[in-house]
Structures are given as C-alpha cells and as structure tokens.
Design a protein around this motif. Structure first.
Motif, mmCIF file in Angstrom:
data_model
loop_
_atom_site.group_PDB
_atom_site.id
_atom_site.type_symbol
_atom_site.label_atom_id
_atom_site.label_comp_id
_atom_site.label_asym_id
_atom_site.label_seq_id
_atom_site.Cartn_x
_atom_site.Cartn_y
_atom_site.Cartn_z
ATOM 1 N N PRO A 168 39.134 33.963 39.602
ATOM 2 C CA PRO A 168 38.896 33.768 40.405
ATOM 3 C C PRO A 168 38.949 32.034 40.455
ATOM 4 C CG PRO A 168 37.505 34.006 39.326
ATOM 5 C CD PRO A 168 37.694 34.901 38.740
ATOM 6 N N ALA A 169 38.938 30.978 39.422
ATOM 7 C CA ALA A 169 39.166 30.049 39.905
ATOM 8 C C ALA A 169 40.453 29.587 40.998
ATOM 9 C CB ALA A 169 38.461 29.744 38.482
ATOM 10 N N PRO A 170 40.363 28.862 41.703
ATOM 11 C CA PRO A 170 41.772 27.875 42.517
ATOM 12 C C PRO A 170 42.006 26.929 41.603
ATOM 13 C CG PRO A 170 39.491 27.468 43.104
ATOM 14 C CD PRO A 170 38.566 28.123 41.842
ATOM 15 N N LEU A 171 43.296 27.200 41.745
ATOM 16 C CA LEU A 171 44.479 26.278 41.110
ATOM 17 C C LEU A 171 44.939 25.302 41.878
ATOM 18 C CD1 LEU A 171 46.148 28.614 38.027
ATOM 19 C CD2 LEU A 171 43.398 26.461 37.512
ATOM 20 N N GLU A 187 33.578 48.625 41.133
ATOM 21 C CA GLU A 187 33.399 49.069 42.274
ATOM 22 C C GLU A 187 34.574 49.194 42.936
ATOM 23 O OE1 GLU A 187 31.753 52.182 43.840
ATOM 24 O OE2 GLU A 187 30.072 52.175 42.286
ATOM 25 N N LEU A 188 35.213 50.139 43.293
ATOM 26 C CA LEU A 188 36.187 49.659 44.491
ATOM 27 C C LEU A 188 35.584 48.669 45.675
ATOM 28 C CD1 LEU A 188 39.293 49.894 45.175
ATOM 29 C CD2 LEU A 188 38.713 52.719 46.046
ATOM 30 N N SER A 189 35.115 49.399 46.783
ATOM 31 C CA SER A 189 34.295 48.590 47.083
ATOM 32 C C SER A 189 34.344 47.130 47.247
ATOM 33 C CB SER A 189 33.298 49.016 48.188
ATOM 34 O OG SER A 189 32.212 49.518 47.304
ATOM 35 N N LYS A 190 34.092 46.791 46.303
ATOM 36 C CA LYS A 190 33.126 45.698 45.939
ATOM 37 C C LYS A 190 35.219 44.756 45.621
ATOM 38 C CE LYS A 190 28.887 46.387 45.560
ATOM 39 N NZ LYS A 190 28.451 45.920 47.254
ATOM 40 N N ARG A 191 36.122 45.052 45.827
ATOM 41 C CA ARG A 191 37.181 44.475 45.287
ATOM 42 C C ARG A 191 37.607 43.382 45.945
ATOM 43 N NH1 ARG A 191 40.653 47.213 40.864
ATOM 44 N NH2 ARG A 191 42.797 46.418 42.178
ATOM 45 N N PRO A 192 38.013 42.081 46.034
ATOM 46 C CA PRO A 192 38.836 41.353 47.170
ATOM 47 C C PRO A 192 39.328 42.065 48.143
ATOM 48 C CG PRO A 192 39.200 40.281 44.722
ATOM 49 C CD PRO A 192 38.379 41.994 44.310
ATOM 50 N N GLY A 238 44.095 43.642 50.189
ATOM 51 C CA GLY A 238 43.094 43.300 48.949
ATOM 52 C C GLY A 238 44.052 43.011 47.872
ATOM 53 N N THR A 239 42.879 42.732 46.543
ATOM 54 C CA THR A 239 44.008 41.490 44.668
ATOM 55 C C THR A 239 43.510 42.986 44.486
ATOM 56 O OG1 THR A 239 42.064 40.253 44.909
ATOM 57 C CG2 THR A 239 43.778 39.942 46.302
ATOM 58 N N ALA A 240 44.073 42.760 43.010
ATOM 59 C CA ALA A 240 43.680 43.565 41.386
ATOM 60 C C ALA A 240 41.470 42.597 41.683
ATOM 61 C CB ALA A 240 44.520 43.052 40.946
ATOM 62 N N ALA A 241 41.333 43.937 40.277
ATOM 63 C CA ALA A 241 39.317 43.754 40.463
ATOM 64 C C ALA A 241 39.856 41.793 39.765
ATOM 65 C CB ALA A 241 39.157 44.140 39.360
ATOM 66 N N GLU A 242 38.392 41.879 39.712
ATOM 67 C CA GLU A 242 38.512 39.758 39.221
ATOM 68 C C GLU A 242 37.672 40.323 37.256
ATOM 69 O OE1 GLU A 242 35.850 37.784 41.829
ATOM 70 O OE2 GLU A 242 36.496 36.878 43.222
ATOM 71 N N ALA A 243 37.738 39.827 37.102
ATOM 72 C CA ALA A 243 37.892 39.538 35.452
ATOM 73 C C ALA A 243 36.283 39.496 35.412
ATOM 74 C CB ALA A 243 38.380 38.335 34.708
ATOM 75 N N GLY A 244 35.813 40.834 35.359
ATOM 76 C CA GLY A 244 34.168 40.370 34.572
ATOM 77 C C GLY A 244 33.213 41.015 36.082
ATOM 78 N N ALA A 245 34.066 41.409 37.194
ATOM 79 C CA ALA A 245 33.083 41.691 38.243
ATOM 80 C C ALA A 245 33.479 43.032 37.562
ATOM 81 C CB ALA A 245 34.600 41.253 39.423
ATOM 82 N N LEU A 289 46.077 29.236 45.019
ATOM 83 C CA LEU A 289 46.910 29.480 44.242
ATOM 84 C C LEU A 289 45.180 30.131 42.345
ATOM 85 C CD1 LEU A 289 49.405 30.951 41.927
ATOM 86 C CD2 LEU A 289 49.582 28.740 40.819
ATOM 87 N N VAL A 290 45.632 31.857 42.692
ATOM 88 C CA VAL A 290 44.886 31.919 41.459
ATOM 89 C C VAL A 290 45.703 33.182 40.741
ATOM 90 C CG1 VAL A 290 42.710 32.447 42.788
ATOM 91 C CG2 VAL A 290 44.359 34.051 42.474
ATOM 92 N N ARG A 291 45.571 32.627 39.010
ATOM 93 C CA ARG A 291 46.452 33.537 37.793
ATOM 94 C C ARG A 291 45.903 35.058 37.205
ATOM 95 N NH1 ARG A 291 51.371 32.713 37.565
ATOM 96 N NH2 ARG A 291 52.107 30.510 38.284
ATOM 97 N N LEU A 292 46.482 35.709 37.005
ATOM 98 C CA LEU A 292 45.549 37.145 36.656
ATOM 99 C C LEU A 292 45.241 36.623 35.050
ATOM 100 C CD1 LEU A 292 48.506 39.498 37.825
ATOM 101 C CD2 LEU A 292 46.123 39.267 38.710
ATOM 102 N N GLU A 293 44.616 37.020 34.334
ATOM 103 C CA GLU A 293 44.149 37.351 33.021
ATOM 104 C C GLU A 293 44.208 39.027 32.365
ATOM 105 O OE1 GLU A 293 40.329 35.040 32.000
ATOM 106 O OE2 GLU A 293 41.576 32.964 32.693
ATOM 107 N N GLY A 294 45.143 39.437 31.715
ATOM 108 C CA GLY A 294 44.990 40.641 31.639
ATOM 109 C C GLY A 294 45.088 41.391 32.254
ATOM 110 N N GLY A 295 46.099 40.638 33.443
ATOM 111 C CA GLY A 295 46.411 41.751 34.407
ATOM 112 C C GLY A 295 45.001 41.355 35.742
ATOM 113 N N LEU A 296 43.596 41.065 35.855
ATOM 114 C CA LEU A 296 42.773 40.856 35.923
ATOM 115 C C LEU A 296 42.232 39.480 37.052
ATOM 116 C CD1 LEU A 296 40.285 42.850 34.744
ATOM 117 C CD2 LEU A 296 41.788 43.487 36.267
#
Length: 301
Positions: A193-196, A275-280, A265-272, A183-190
C-alpha cells in the motif's frame, strides 16, 4: 435459452455469440461471459488474440475477488475458503439469458460448486451491447442471500499494442481528469500500500514495456472515470467507467497487448486480514440489492 451445449459425456461446451452492426462486431463466449473479439467494420481487430505464448485471456470478468488472496484463501466471517486469483467467474460457464443483433446477456447463478468457495446466493449478469462504434460491457451483481454479501468486481480487457495501423508509434494513456494518481505495486501478488510517485504527467503516460517488469501498475484512487488509449498522431480508443474507482494497467513485457482494467476492489494488501470484507474497495451488498458496474469503449474511425 440454453447457455451451452453438452458433449457426449454431458459436460458443458461453451457457445459463442456474435453481436454488432455495420461499424462494430463483438464475439462473446459463454465461458466466463468473456469477449473474444472486437472488430471494426473495416476488419481491424482491437482486442488481444489470446496467444498462449503470452497470455490466453482476452477480456475476463473478475468476481468475487480482484487479484490474489493471501495463500489463495479468503475468510468470510472467520471461515476460510479457497479462492484462486481473480475469482471463479472467468472459468465458469454462463447461461445465455437474452440476445439480439446488438446485445447479449449471460448469467451465472450460485451453485453447489460456487457455494463451496463463496457461501452466498448470488447472480452475476454480464451484458455486452453495441451502439454505433461503442461497446458497453455491464456487470450486474444481485445478492439473493439473507445476509450482506462482500465481493470485488473487475474488468480485465486486453487491447492490441500496437493498435491497428500504429506500429512504431509511441502509445499513450491519457486520463480525462488530467490527474497524476499515486501508483502502488504488487509484492507476491498482494498490494504494497505504500504509494509511489505517479508515472502520469498532467494525465499523460507514454507507455514503455519496462514499466511492467514489476507486474501491473495499479492506481487505487484518482484515475477518474475516463481515459484515452492511443498512439502518437494515430488512432485512439476512448473509455468511460461507471462505478469503477480503481484502475490497473498491465502487460507481460514484450507482449503485444495492454490490459486496461477498471475495478471495484483490488488484491488484498500484504500482511493484512484475509477477510474478504476488509479488502480495499470491497462492495458489501445488502440482501436483495443489485450493484452495477460498466465500461464503454469507443473505437476510432
């Protein structure tokens, strides 16, 4: 075929198409090519009603991003563009390209408005097709541009919780692969990536509204290509996913719906990077190429 009517000021007015058979009826709006109702032949309603007290969406199509971008901005080859959460398709008027008693196809093509925020020549087609007690929703993305086109695509359908005839019963999501995806969670909508630890136990998750107090539960990998959403000892809906490796489950705590969201595709990672091409899980589609994504849901007897 015309995709919409216009009012006295010349503005587009959405139309609604109804498709189906004796077992299943589906209503689809030209606004966002969004399903509005999913009703079995006995009159039971399986889709969320869009009550504004909780959430007005019902089954939006997410394109060209899934989730949020940092500061609601994406970058494409270093140029920054505004981009609202989940992209613009869900608020766009689609044209009706074809329909039969059991199928409708809506299309959205690049326009001056879309190019201002997403500088590509594209076509997004959304097809709803009924066969027996099953509905298949297919999104087909065509790159008409001379350069590779990055995008995310997701489905965001909200189903009744409790299901018809299942009030007071536990509701359960069961993965076909019996997996226990991280599981991963959102922080401020982003995405953080730290897995839970996985909330699934041998592929089984007993739902509780408290699970959604921290927003959506997102499973970037390992949820598989199919699942069941049902009640303990009661009816269950069965899902199959095509080219949709990411899964999210979401509701607003206390709201009577569960969103089952297969994504590519997912939301962008926080701090990443923005660039659209770099999103997960971003798809980068070659010029002239077509990518297809689909889910099928089967309604119980």
């Amino acid at each position: 075929m015309a995709g919409c009517r216009t009012n006295a000021k010349g503005n587009a007015m959405p139309i609604s198409i109804r498709i189906g058979n004796q077992d299943l009826t589906v209503d689809v709006s030209s606004l966002g090519a969004e399903m509005q109702a999913l009703t079995s032949g006995d009159g039971r309603s399986w889709l969320w009603t869009g009550d504004a007290a909780f959430w007005t969406g019902r089954s939006p199509i997410l394109f060209p991003i899934v989730g949020k971008a940092p500061d609601d901005k994406i970058a494409i080859d270093g140029t920054v563009y505004p981009m609202a959460q989940h992209g613009f398709a869900r608020r766009s008027e689609f044209a009706l390209a074809a329909s039969t008693e059991t199928m409708c196809r809506f299309e959205l093509a690049a326009s001056e408005a879309t190019r201002a925020v997403y500088p590509f020549d594209f076509q997004l087609a959304v097809v709803h097709a009924v066969e027996g007690r099953a509905l298949t929703v297919t999104a087909e993305v065509t790159n008409r541009d001379p350069k590779p086109m990055p995008f995310g695509l997701g489905f965001h359908s909200a189903f009744a919780w409790p299901l018809p005839g299942a009030s007071g019963r536990d509701h359960i999501v069961t993965l076909d692969n019996k997996g226990e995806p991280a599981l991963v969670r959102l922080e401020g909508g982003l995405i953080n990536p730290a897995p839970l630890p996985s909330p699934f136990n041998a592929g089984r998750l007993v739902l509780d509204h408290s699970m959604f107090e921290q927003d959506a539960m997102i499973f970037p990998d390992g949820a598989g290509e199919g699942l069941a959403y049902g009640s303990e000892g009661g009816p269950a809906m069965r899902f199959h996913f095509k080219n949709l490796p990411n899964l999210a489950l979401w509701t607003k705590p206390g709201a009577p719906f569960l969103c089952i969201e297969p994504w590519h595709g997912t939301a962008a990672e926080a701090g990443a990077s923005s660039e659209l091409s770099k999103r997960p899980s971003t798809t980068i589609l070659a010029p002239g190429a077509v990518a297809s994504f689909a889910f099928t849901v089967e309604i119980p007897q």
